[in-house]
Scaffold this motif. Structure first.
Motif, PDB file in Angstrom:
ATOM      1  N   GLU A  64       0.848  -1.196   0.000  1.00  0.00           N
ATOM      2  CA  GLU A  64       0.000   0.000   0.000  1.00  0.00           C
ATOM      3  C   GLU A  64       0.884   1.247   0.000  1.00  0.00           C
ATOM      4  O   GLU A  64       1.774   1.407   0.834  1.00  0.00           O
ATOM      5  CB  GLU A  64      -0.913   0.039   1.222  1.00  0.00           C
ATOM      6  CG  GLU A  64      -1.901   1.195   1.150  1.00  0.00           C
ATOM      7  CD  GLU A  64      -2.443   1.636   2.494  1.00  0.00           C
ATOM      8  OE1 GLU A  64      -3.551   2.199   2.504  1.00  0.00           O
ATOM      9  OE2 GLU A  64      -1.765   1.435   3.513  1.00  0.00           O
ATOM     10  N   SER A  87      -2.925   4.298  -2.570  1.00  0.00           N
ATOM     11  CA  SER A  87      -3.922   4.799  -1.638  1.00  0.00           C
ATOM     12  C   SER A  87      -3.559   6.224  -1.227  1.00  0.00           C
ATOM     13  O   SER A  87      -2.838   6.924  -1.929  1.00  0.00           O
ATOM     14  CB  SER A  87      -4.006   3.855  -0.434  1.00  0.00           C
ATOM     15  OG  SER A  87      -5.049   4.219   0.435  1.00  0.00           O
ATOM     16  N   THR A 110      -7.140   3.537  -4.861  1.00  0.00           N
ATOM     17  CA  THR A 110      -8.277   3.909  -4.024  1.00  0.00           C
ATOM     18  C   THR A 110      -8.818   5.255  -4.468  1.00  0.00           C
ATOM     19  O   THR A 110      -8.106   6.081  -5.045  1.00  0.00           O
ATOM     20  CB  THR A 110      -7.886   3.996  -2.533  1.00  0.00           C
ATOM     21  OG1 THR A 110      -7.015   5.120  -2.332  1.00  0.00           O
ATOM     22  CG2 THR A 110      -7.215   2.724  -2.073  1.00  0.00           C
ATOM     23  N   GLU A 112     -10.792   8.483  -2.780  1.00  0.00           N
ATOM     24  CA  GLU A 112     -11.116   9.058  -1.476  1.00  0.00           C
ATOM     25  C   GLU A 112     -12.154  10.169  -1.549  1.00  0.00           C
ATOM     26  O   GLU A 112     -12.602  10.664  -0.515  1.00  0.00           O
ATOM     27  CB  GLU A 112      -9.839   9.616  -0.832  1.00  0.00           C
ATOM     28  CG  GLU A 112      -8.789   8.576  -0.508  1.00  0.00           C
ATOM     29  CD  GLU A 112      -8.982   7.961   0.861  1.00  0.00           C
ATOM     30  OE1 GLU A 112      -9.861   8.435   1.594  1.00  0.00           O
ATOM     31  OE2 GLU A 112      -8.245   7.016   1.191  1.00  0.00           O
ATOM     32  N   TYR A 134     -10.843   1.412  -6.423  1.00  0.00           N
ATOM     33  CA  TYR A 134     -11.366   0.920  -5.151  1.00  0.00           C
ATOM     34  C   TYR A 134     -11.879   2.111  -4.346  1.00  0.00           C
ATOM     35  O   TYR A 134     -11.112   2.713  -3.586  1.00  0.00           O
ATOM     36  CB  TYR A 134     -10.273   0.217  -4.342  1.00  0.00           C
ATOM     37  CG  TYR A 134      -9.898  -1.164  -4.805  1.00  0.00           C
ATOM     38  CD1 TYR A 134     -10.105  -2.267  -3.990  1.00  0.00           C
ATOM     39  CD2 TYR A 134      -9.320  -1.378  -6.054  1.00  0.00           C
ATOM     40  CE1 TYR A 134      -9.750  -3.545  -4.407  1.00  0.00           C
ATOM     41  CE2 TYR A 134      -8.962  -2.639  -6.479  1.00  0.00           C
ATOM     42  CZ  TYR A 134      -9.185  -3.724  -5.653  1.00  0.00           C
ATOM     43  OH  TYR A 134      -8.834  -4.992  -6.074  1.00  0.00           O
ATOM     44  N   ARG A 136     -13.106   4.143  -1.407  1.00  0.00           N
ATOM     45  CA  ARG A 136     -12.913   3.865   0.021  1.00  0.00           C
ATOM     46  C   ARG A 136     -14.157   4.277   0.791  1.00  0.00           C
ATOM     47  O   ARG A 136     -14.583   5.437   0.739  1.00  0.00           O
ATOM     48  CB  ARG A 136     -11.709   4.625   0.556  1.00  0.00           C
ATOM     49  CG  ARG A 136     -11.427   4.381   2.032  1.00  0.00           C
ATOM     50  CD  ARG A 136     -10.079   4.965   2.398  1.00  0.00           C
ATOM     51  NE  ARG A 136      -9.764   4.783   3.804  1.00  0.00           N
ATOM     52  CZ  ARG A 136      -8.561   5.011   4.329  1.00  0.00           C
ATOM     53  NH1 ARG A 136      -7.576   5.413   3.553  1.00  0.00           N
ATOM     54  NH2 ARG A 136      -8.348   4.830   5.615  1.00  0.00           N
ATOM     55  N   GLY A 144     -12.087   8.437   3.005  1.00  0.00           N
ATOM     56  CA  GLY A 144     -13.109   7.793   2.199  1.00  0.00           C
ATOM     57  C   GLY A 144     -14.342   8.631   1.982  1.00  0.00           C
ATOM     58  O   GLY A 144     -14.371   9.849   2.219  1.00  0.00           O
ATOM     59  N   HIS A 169     -12.556  -0.439  -0.548  1.00  0.00           N
ATOM     60  CA  HIS A 169     -11.501  -0.318   0.456  1.00  0.00           C
ATOM     61  C   HIS A 169     -12.123   0.161   1.763  1.00  0.00           C
ATOM     62  O   HIS A 169     -12.979   1.045   1.763  1.00  0.00           O
ATOM     63  CB  HIS A 169     -10.458   0.694  -0.027  1.00  0.00           C
ATOM     64  CG  HIS A 169      -9.264   0.821   0.878  1.00  0.00           C
ATOM     65  ND1 HIS A 169      -8.617   2.013   1.094  1.00  0.00           N
ATOM     66  CD2 HIS A 169      -8.602  -0.108   1.624  1.00  0.00           C
ATOM     67  CE1 HIS A 169      -7.612   1.818   1.932  1.00  0.00           C
ATOM     68  NE2 HIS A 169      -7.582   0.549   2.269  1.00  0.00           N
ATOM     69  N   GLU A 208     -10.630  -4.823   0.094  1.00  0.00           N
ATOM     70  CA  GLU A 208      -9.352  -4.511   0.743  1.00  0.00           C
ATOM     71  C   GLU A 208      -9.677  -4.002   2.139  1.00  0.00           C
ATOM     72  O   GLU A 208     -10.241  -2.918   2.312  1.00  0.00           O
ATOM     73  CB  GLU A 208      -8.601  -3.446  -0.059  1.00  0.00           C
ATOM     74  CG  GLU A 208      -7.256  -3.062   0.516  1.00  0.00           C
ATOM     75  CD  GLU A 208      -6.093  -3.863  -0.049  1.00  0.00           C
ATOM     76  OE1 GLU A 208      -4.960  -3.672   0.428  1.00  0.00           O
ATOM     77  OE2 GLU A 208      -6.319  -4.675  -0.972  1.00  0.00           O
TER      78      GLU A 208
END
Length: 407
Positions: A64, A87, A110, A112, A134, A136, A144, A169, A208
């Motif tokens: 990560e 991320s 990710t 956010e 992904y 979050r 997220g 995530h 994740e």
């Protein structure tokens, strides 16, 4: 590590000194992986200790990456993009092209915020490259997005030929001691993922999940989630999910903490009032245990060399900083304390080993300026990239070879 190994290390390299035992790291990774189901992946959060990144790239399924500095470490080390899970709560629009031009569709990313989602959409449309996203899901903090915002991303993603929402995530915090917290979170995620299937006909292929497993840093302070039984409960909670997909467990502290040792030499001793003070050449700017407040709790520490006779007394160990907050441990029993001996603090392989919070996550040191009404503004320090200070660099050993003298 054996005490004679630690003694050799400080004799050769001096103090303060960080030691990261890669054998312990590999054994701990094997222990954790062995308690999870065979189909569960393992991701190393390199912010825990970037010096371990190259080793962990060979021991885990993913790395990560949470900042541009961490990305550049991975790029210079030659970590394959397929290994990277990009991320981080902040992804600047100016940074994203550098990452995507290198990683393209090989890494997972990710999301956010809605702004980050649009950044990825713009780049993928402009380059006709599919990206694996992904979103979050927030756990109620700044990280997220909400359930509604994530659902909107799914709707928009379904209309894009180049955006593939591969998974979700989720990370809700750190130092969780009770495995019941994992079970509650995975139960919540199970329901949410099933609702996405029902309401949006969207099946997330991947979850994740960062459980935030605690590490028992202090004597008498247990962390059931860190034990084999706690990890097996985590594995059981994953197996009991009705949603069926691939789960990757994201860990940093739990993987890295036990491999680290911080060695600092006793430089001075004295008694003020009824308190015995031991002054060392390091300090809490170089070592910090999560949850420690001015040495309130007793960490695992050894006094080296071992076996030297002397009176046993209570000591307060302080660092070299000019602040009353620089207390490494308070009222700890030590025998034969004198200048020149070395304290070896254990379980410092994650976070606590970072050389001051200014280097955490390998963010750049800020530019510094002064101002006065006569001379106006003056730049006194340039912006300094720090990622090169947080990585193992090849070819820098003076002898160009591994130290074979003592193993």
């Amino acid at each position: 590590m054996r005490s004679e190994q630690l003694e050799y290390a400080y004799t050769r390299y001096g103090t303060p000194l960080y030691i990261f035992n890669l054998d312990i790291l590999a054994a701990e990774t094997k222990r954790i992986r062995g308690r999870l189901s065979s189909g569960t992946g393992l991701c190393y959060a390199m912010k825990a200790n970037p010096f371990l990144t190259e080793t962990m790239a060979g021991l885990t399924d993913r790395i990560e990456v949470c900042s541009m500095g961490e990305f550049r470490i991975c790029r210079e080390l030659g970590i394959p993009p397929e290994k990277l899970f990009i991320s981080g709560v902040l992804k600047k629009k100016s940074d994203i092209p550098e990452i995507l031009d290198y990683c393209r569709d090989k890494s997972a990313y990710t999301v956010e915020s809605a702004k980050q989602f649009h950044y990825f959409a713009e780049w993928s449309d402009a380059h006709s490259v599919s990206l694996r996203l992904y979103p979050r899901l927030t756990s109620g903090n700044q990280f997220g997005v909400s359930e509604n915002a994530l659902e909107n991303m799914i709707r928009v993603g379904n209309m894009s030929p180049y955006l593939k929402i591969e998974g979700i995530h989720y990370f809700s915090g750190t130092q969780k001691k009770n495995p019941e917290q994992f079970e509650r979170e995975l139960n919540y995620l199970d329901g949410f993922l099933l609702r996405l299937e029902k309401d949006y006909q969207f099946h997330a292929e991947h979850l994740e999940y960062g459980p935030g497993t605690a590490v028992p840093y202090f004597r008498g302070k247990e962390a059931p989630a860190y034990t084999d039984e706690g990890l097996e409960r985590l594995a059981g909670a994953i197996e009991n999910m009705r949603w069926k997909g691939h789960v990757t467990i994201e860990l940093g502290r739990a993987l890295a903490a036990s491999c680290g040792f911080y060695l600092t030499e006793i430089a001075d001793v004295k008694q003020n009032g009824s308190t015995n003070y031991c002054i060392v050449d390091g300090g809490n700017h170089q070592m910090n245990y999560d949850g420690q407040i001015r040495g309130m709790y007793e960490p695992c520490v050894r006094l080296l060399p071992e076996g030297i006779p002397g009176p046993e007394k209570k000591w307060t160990v302080c660092g070299a900083l000019c602040t009353v907050n620089d207390v490494l441990c308070h009222d700890i029993s030590l025998q034969g304390v004198k200048t020149g001996r070395v304290l070896a603090f254990e379980r410092t392989g994650a976070y606590s080993c970072m050389e001051g919070m200014s280097l955490f996550l390998s963010h750049a040191l800020p530019l510094a300026v002064t101002y006065d009404s006569v001379r106006g503004w003056r730049q006194v320090r340039e912006r300094i990239d720090t990622y090169q200070f947080n990585m193992c660099r090849k070819g820098e050993d003076k002898n160009g070879k591994t130290d074979e003298y003592f193993k």
